[in-house]
Write an enzyme that holds these catalytic residues in place. Structure first.
Site, PDB file in Angstrom:
ATOM      1  N   ASP A 138     -38.989 -15.918  24.278  1.00  0.00           N
ATOM      2  CA  ASP A 138     -38.837 -17.186  24.988  1.00  0.00           C
ATOM      3  C   ASP A 138     -37.339 -17.438  25.225  1.00  0.00           C
ATOM      4  O   ASP A 138     -36.559 -17.437  24.259  1.00  0.00           O
ATOM      5  CB  ASP A 138     -39.457 -18.292  24.114  1.00  0.00           C
ATOM      6  CG  ASP A 138     -39.400 -19.660  24.773  1.00  0.00           C
ATOM      7  OD1 ASP A 138     -38.676 -19.818  25.784  1.00  0.00           O
ATOM      8  OD2 ASP A 138     -40.082 -20.566  24.259  1.00  0.00           O
ATOM      9  N   GLU A 151     -10.819  -7.054  15.953  1.00  0.00           N
ATOM     10  CA  GLU A 151     -11.805  -6.306  15.176  1.00  0.00           C
ATOM     11  C   GLU A 151     -12.174  -5.037  15.943  1.00  0.00           C
ATOM     12  O   GLU A 151     -12.768  -4.129  15.384  1.00  0.00           O
ATOM     13  CB  GLU A 151     -13.036  -7.199  14.960  1.00  0.00           C
ATOM     14  CG  GLU A 151     -14.162  -6.619  14.135  1.00  0.00           C
ATOM     15  CD  GLU A 151     -15.126  -5.723  14.901  1.00  0.00           C
ATOM     16  OE1 GLU A 151     -15.122  -5.737  16.132  1.00  0.00           O
ATOM     17  OE2 GLU A 151     -15.895  -4.996  14.265  1.00  0.00           O
ATOM     18  N   CYS A 196     -13.170 -11.845  12.330  1.00  0.00           N
ATOM     19  CA  CYS A 196     -12.838 -12.933  13.267  1.00  0.00           C
ATOM     20  C   CYS A 196     -11.746 -13.857  12.741  1.00  0.00           C
ATOM     21  O   CYS A 196     -11.328 -14.784  13.432  1.00  0.00           O
ATOM     22  CB  CYS A 196     -14.090 -13.748  13.567  1.00  0.00           C
ATOM     23  SG  CYS A 196     -15.487 -12.730  14.010  1.00  0.00           S
ATOM     24  N   THR A 207     -25.773 -12.441  20.962  1.00  0.00           N
ATOM     25  CA  THR A 207     -24.518 -13.137  20.627  1.00  0.00           C
ATOM     26  C   THR A 207     -23.298 -12.289  21.003  1.00  0.00           C
ATOM     27  O   THR A 207     -22.201 -12.540  20.515  1.00  0.00           O
ATOM     28  CB  THR A 207     -24.454 -13.513  19.126  1.00  0.00           C
ATOM     29  OG1 THR A 207     -24.342 -12.303  18.351  1.00  0.00           O
ATOM     30  CG2 THR A 207     -25.688 -14.270  18.684  1.00  0.00           C
ATOM     31  N   SER A 210     -25.188 -13.753   6.758  1.00  0.00           N
ATOM     32  CA  SER A 210     -23.867 -14.085   7.312  1.00  0.00           C
ATOM     33  C   SER A 210     -23.766 -15.579   7.621  1.00  0.00           C
ATOM     34  O   SER A 210     -22.710 -16.188   7.453  1.00  0.00           O
ATOM     35  CB  SER A 210     -23.568 -13.249   8.563  1.00  0.00           C
ATOM     36  OG  SER A 210     -24.349 -13.656   9.660  1.00  0.00           O
ATOM     37  N   HIS A 221     -15.018 -21.681  14.182  1.00  0.00           N
ATOM     38  CA  HIS A 221     -15.299 -20.326  14.673  1.00  0.00           C
ATOM     39  C   HIS A 221     -16.689 -20.358  15.305  1.00  0.00           C
ATOM     40  O   HIS A 221     -17.623 -20.936  14.739  1.00  0.00           O
ATOM     41  CB  HIS A 221     -15.249 -19.314  13.528  1.00  0.00           C
ATOM     42  CG  HIS A 221     -15.777 -17.969  13.943  1.00  0.00           C
ATOM     43  ND1 HIS A 221     -15.272 -17.298  15.034  1.00  0.00           N
ATOM     44  CD2 HIS A 221     -16.790 -17.208  13.451  1.00  0.00           C
ATOM     45  CE1 HIS A 221     -15.942 -16.168  15.190  1.00  0.00           C
ATOM     46  NE2 HIS A 221     -16.873 -16.086  14.251  1.00  0.00           N
ATOM     47  N   LYS A 279     -24.438 -26.369  13.094  1.00  0.00           N
ATOM     48  CA  LYS A 279     -25.151 -26.408  11.804  1.00  0.00           C
ATOM     49  C   LYS A 279     -24.182 -26.532  10.636  1.00  0.00           C
ATOM     50  O   LYS A 279     -24.425 -27.258   9.683  1.00  0.00           O
ATOM     51  CB  LYS A 279     -25.957 -25.116  11.622  1.00  0.00           C
ATOM     52  CG  LYS A 279     -27.282 -25.154  12.313  1.00  0.00           C
ATOM     53  CD  LYS A 279     -28.096 -23.984  11.798  1.00  0.00           C
ATOM     54  CE  LYS A 279     -29.523 -24.153  12.240  1.00  0.00           C
ATOM     55  NZ  LYS A 279     -30.381 -23.101  11.787  1.00  0.00           N
ATOM     56  N   ASN A 316     -19.619 -14.553  21.934  1.00  0.00           N
ATOM     57  CA  ASN A 316     -18.683 -14.439  20.815  1.00  0.00           C
ATOM     58  C   ASN A 316     -17.447 -13.633  21.228  1.00  0.00           C
ATOM     59  O   ASN A 316     -17.571 -12.566  21.839  1.00  0.00           O
ATOM     60  CB  ASN A 316     -19.393 -13.751  19.630  1.00  0.00           C
ATOM     61  CG  ASN A 316     -18.646 -13.919  18.310  1.00  0.00           C
ATOM     62  OD1 ASN A 316     -17.526 -14.406  18.281  1.00  0.00           O
ATOM     63  ND2 ASN A 316     -19.283 -13.511  17.229  1.00  0.00           N
ATOM     64  N   SER A 321     -15.943 -12.516   8.723  1.00  0.00           N
ATOM     65  CA  SER A 321     -16.880 -11.904   7.781  1.00  0.00           C
ATOM     66  C   SER A 321     -16.173 -10.945   6.840  1.00  0.00           C
ATOM     67  O   SER A 321     -15.154 -10.339   7.184  1.00  0.00           O
ATOM     68  CB  SER A 321     -17.957 -11.151   8.559  1.00  0.00           C
ATOM     69  OG  SER A 321     -18.783 -12.070   9.204  1.00  0.00           O
TER      70      SER A 321
HETATM   71  N1  CAA Z   1     -37.232 -22.464  21.239  1.00  0.00           N
HETATM   72  C1  CAA Z   1     -36.259 -23.058  20.497  1.00  0.00           C
HETATM   73  N2  CAA Z   1     -35.729 -22.514  19.362  1.00  0.00           N
HETATM   74  C2  CAA Z   1     -36.205 -21.300  18.993  1.00  0.00           C
HETATM   75  C3  CAA Z   1     -37.193 -20.624  19.720  1.00  0.00           C
HETATM   76  C4  CAA Z   1     -37.726 -21.258  20.886  1.00  0.00           C
HETATM   77  N3  CAA Z   1     -38.677 -20.686  21.616  1.00  0.00           N
HETATM   78  N4  CAA Z   1     -37.458 -19.459  19.079  1.00  0.00           N
HETATM   79  C5  CAA Z   1     -36.627 -19.410  18.000  1.00  0.00           C
HETATM   80  N5  CAA Z   1     -35.885 -20.509  17.948  1.00  0.00           N
HETATM   81  C6  CAA Z   1     -34.865 -20.870  16.966  1.00  0.00           C
HETATM   82  C7  CAA Z   1     -35.252 -20.511  15.532  1.00  0.00           C
HETATM   83  O1  CAA Z   1     -36.050 -21.515  14.942  1.00  0.00           O
HETATM   84  C8  CAA Z   1     -33.872 -20.410  14.887  1.00  0.00           C
HETATM   85  O2  CAA Z   1     -33.398 -21.709  14.625  1.00  0.00           O
HETATM   86  P1  CAA Z   1     -32.969 -22.103  13.124  1.00  0.00           P
HETATM   87  O3  CAA Z   1     -31.841 -21.170  12.773  1.00  0.00           O
HETATM   88  O4  CAA Z   1     -32.537 -23.511  13.270  1.00  0.00           O
HETATM   89  O5  CAA Z   1     -34.145 -21.877  12.279  1.00  0.00           O
HETATM   90  C9  CAA Z   1     -32.996 -19.856  16.031  1.00  0.00           C
HETATM   91  O6  CAA Z   1     -33.741 -20.052  17.242  1.00  0.00           O
HETATM   92  C10 CAA Z   1     -32.715 -18.360  15.929  1.00  0.00           C
HETATM   93  O7  CAA Z   1     -33.938 -17.704  15.741  1.00  0.00           O
HETATM   94  P2  CAA Z   1     -34.088 -16.617  14.600  1.00  0.00           P
HETATM   95  O8  CAA Z   1     -33.539 -17.134  13.322  1.00  0.00           O
HETATM   96  O9  CAA Z   1     -35.478 -16.097  14.608  1.00  0.00           O
HETATM   97  O10 CAA Z   1     -33.112 -15.518  15.248  1.00  0.00           O
HETATM   98  P3  CAA Z   1     -32.805 -14.062  14.781  1.00  0.00           P
HETATM   99  O11 CAA Z   1     -33.080 -13.881  13.348  1.00  0.00           O
HETATM  100  O12 CAA Z   1     -33.438 -13.140  15.742  1.00  0.00           O
HETATM  101  O13 CAA Z   1     -31.211 -14.011  15.059  1.00  0.00           O
HETATM  102  C11 CAA Z   1     -29.109 -14.298  13.951  1.00  0.00           C
HETATM  103  C12 CAA Z   1     -30.318 -15.003  14.528  1.00  0.00           C
HETATM  104  C13 CAA Z   1     -29.552 -13.586  12.661  1.00  0.00           C
HETATM  105  C14 CAA Z   1     -28.024 -15.312  13.583  1.00  0.00           C
HETATM  106  C15 CAA Z   1     -28.557 -13.272  14.971  1.00  0.00           C
HETATM  107  O14 CAA Z   1     -28.186 -13.922  16.135  1.00  0.00           O
HETATM  108  C16 CAA Z   1     -27.408 -12.444  14.466  1.00  0.00           C
HETATM  109  O15 CAA Z   1     -27.556 -11.520  13.679  1.00  0.00           O
HETATM  110  N6  CAA Z   1     -26.172 -12.746  14.952  1.00  0.00           N
HETATM  111  C17 CAA Z   1     -24.971 -12.014  14.619  1.00  0.00           C
HETATM  112  C18 CAA Z   1     -24.396 -12.459  13.299  1.00  0.00           C
HETATM  113  C19 CAA Z   1     -23.710 -13.793  13.403  1.00  0.00           C
HETATM  114  O16 CAA Z   1     -23.277 -14.221  14.439  1.00  0.00           O
HETATM  115  N7  CAA Z   1     -23.575 -14.490  12.238  1.00  0.00           N
HETATM  116  C20 CAA Z   1     -22.908 -15.758  12.206  1.00  0.00           C
HETATM  117  C21 CAA Z   1     -22.118 -15.940  10.939  1.00  0.00           C
HETATM  118  S1  CAA Z   1     -21.002 -14.543  10.723  1.00  0.00           S
HETATM  119  C22 CAA Z   1     -19.675 -14.882  11.738  1.00  0.00           C
HETATM  120  O17 CAA Z   1     -19.515 -15.970  12.178  1.00  0.00           O
HETATM  121  C23 CAA Z   1     -18.730 -13.771  12.082  1.00  0.00           C
HETATM  122  C24 CAA Z   1     -19.035 -13.300  13.458  1.00  0.00           C
HETATM  123  O18 CAA Z   1     -18.478 -13.776  14.420  1.00  0.00           O
HETATM  124  C25 CAA Z   1     -20.037 -12.253  13.613  1.00  0.00           C
END
Ligand code: CAA
Length: 390
Positions: free
Chosen positions: A29, A79, A111, A152, A201, A233, A242, A276, A309
């Protein structure tokens, strides 16, 4: 003495993927991306852009305005380095024809390294008040196709001139910083794509914020109500929102959710459509805040949370300088973002899979739309760059 960010200019690729296109290809979606992680588009670098061309193009307007003339320290934060030995900044130093009396090194801590660059540059200016430092944070956020992090991705570079009596933002001396050895996101030397424990993370990001804030608050005596805006960040915009909510909840701040998130909103606008930019992400947020806020932010205090990270985090603050609007590159940035070309899914995957050859032969790369500089080819393991301006 006031020291801080005197000028700030950024650049990103001229190509992007709309996350609705990615959602369709991944059969998810689109609201998972648009609403769930708060991202709409991701910038994709064509084969003839790398962190050097992104960085040189980001700093080009500064060079044209003569802002690099007094620079004697150039810190390149990334990075996505291109060489295990030579600093990517030295290529940029050459492309921008900077003066040779200059120290130039590359900084790495995921980062966070842009903020390390900023704080080290402030120390340099404190010792040499008439001189300036250039900090460029340039990165390409690249995750595996079909991985959770894929949506991302993004790319971009931010170039900042650090000086005494800065015209944009003076950085306050108080700061809270925190280091802990964790494996939430990393990229071994033999990999092009980052490895990430995604959910973990996000937890470490928040834990590090709370620890950094605690130290900052102890040192400064300030509370959250002493801030007019925040820049976090931004790996994806929902992460910043959040984390800020978590901090406010922990500190029992009695402000409504909407009112609280409004203090972040302007800083998230560019990232939502760029993706990002790792080391530069928070400073793209600062550009977004200064360039898109309708309110005059002169003399307002901005709180910054930088996270890399691995991990290192830092909370610090700055005061927006009177007259700052005259020294922004807002029109240039708006034009760049408005005139990018959208990629189809297939074009995205083709570009993603176009690797830099590693066999030591001579290659010329196809010409895409770039800024004033392009990564034109490679020969005998040496990268070749072309200046497109006359
Ligand atoms: N409508 C609205 N919302 C929806 C939806 C829909 N149809 N389907 C899912 N969502 C929501 C989920 O409920 C979830 O929200 P919450 O977190 O509030 O529960 C959100 O969308 C994301 O869904 P998932 O948790 O299922 O997503 P995922 O597990 O597939 O991916 C992630 C999320 C793990 C963060 C992924 O994007 C990722 O690995 N990102 C890279 C790592 C990252 O950026 N980490 C951030 C901290 S580390 C950092 O900051 C350093 C850096 O730059 C990397």
């Amino acid at each position: 003495m006031n020291i801080g960010i005197d000028r700030l200019s950024f650049y990103t690729s001229n190509y992007f993927v709309d996350l609705k296109t990615l959602a369709k290809a991944r059969s998810v979606d689109p609201d998972k991306y648009y609403v769930g992680i708060g991202q709409e588009k991701m910038g994709i670098p064509p084969p003839d852009e790398d962190v050097v061309t992104l960085a040189a193009s980001a700093a080009y307007p500064l060079m044209q305005d003569g802002e690099l003339d007094d620079v004697e320290l150039f810190l390149f934060a990334t990075e996505s380095g291109i060489d295990q030995s030579k600093a990517a900044g030295i290529y940029v130093h050459g492309l921008l024809e900077m003066k040779r009396r200059c120290r130039c090194v590359e900084l790495k801590q995921a980062c966070y390294s842009g903020t390390a660059g900023l704080q080290l540059a402030i120390g340099f200016v404190a010792r040499n008040p008439g001189k300036k430092a250039l900090v460029i944070a340039s990165d390409i956020a690249r995750y595996e196709l079909r991985s959770p992090g894929e949506a991302t991705q993004g790319c971009g570079a931010v170039a900042m001139v650090i000086s005494a009596n800065p015209r944009l933002l003076s950085i306050e001396p108080e700061c809270g910083y925190y280091t802990e050895d964790v494996m939430d996101f990393w990229r071994p030397n033999y990999r092009l794509e980052a490895l990430v424990d995604g959910k973990y993370s996000t937890m470490v990001y928040i834990h590090t914020l709370l620890e950094s804030w605690k130290q900052y608050a102890e040192q400064s005596g300030r509370s959250l109500v002493d801030f007019d805006r925040f820049c976090y960040h931004i790996p994806f915009t929902k992460m910043a929102e959040k984390a800020h909510q978590k901090l406010a909840h922990k500190l029992k701040v009695s402000v409504g959710k909407e009112e609280m998130l409004a203090l972040l909103e302007e800083s998230l606008r560019y990232s939502r459509i760029m993706g990002n930019c790792y080391a530069g992400a928070m400073y793209i947020g600062l550009a977004s805040l200064l360039e898109t806020a309708e309110e005059d932010l002169a003399s307002k205090r901005v709180g910054f949370y930088s996270y890399g990270s691995g991990c290192v985090g830092e909370f610090f603050s700055g005061i927006v300088q009177p007259g700052y609007r005259e020294f922004l590159y807002a029109d240039q940035h708006r034009n760049l973002l408005a005139n990018r070309t959208e990629l189809t899914y297939q074009q995205y995957e083709d570009i993603f899979n176009y690797g830099v050859p590693t066999d030591g032969g001579s290659y010329v790369f196809p010409q895409y739309k770039t800024g004033p500089f392009r990564f034109s080819g490679i020969s005998q393991h040496k990268r070749e760059y072309e200046t497109l301006t006359s």
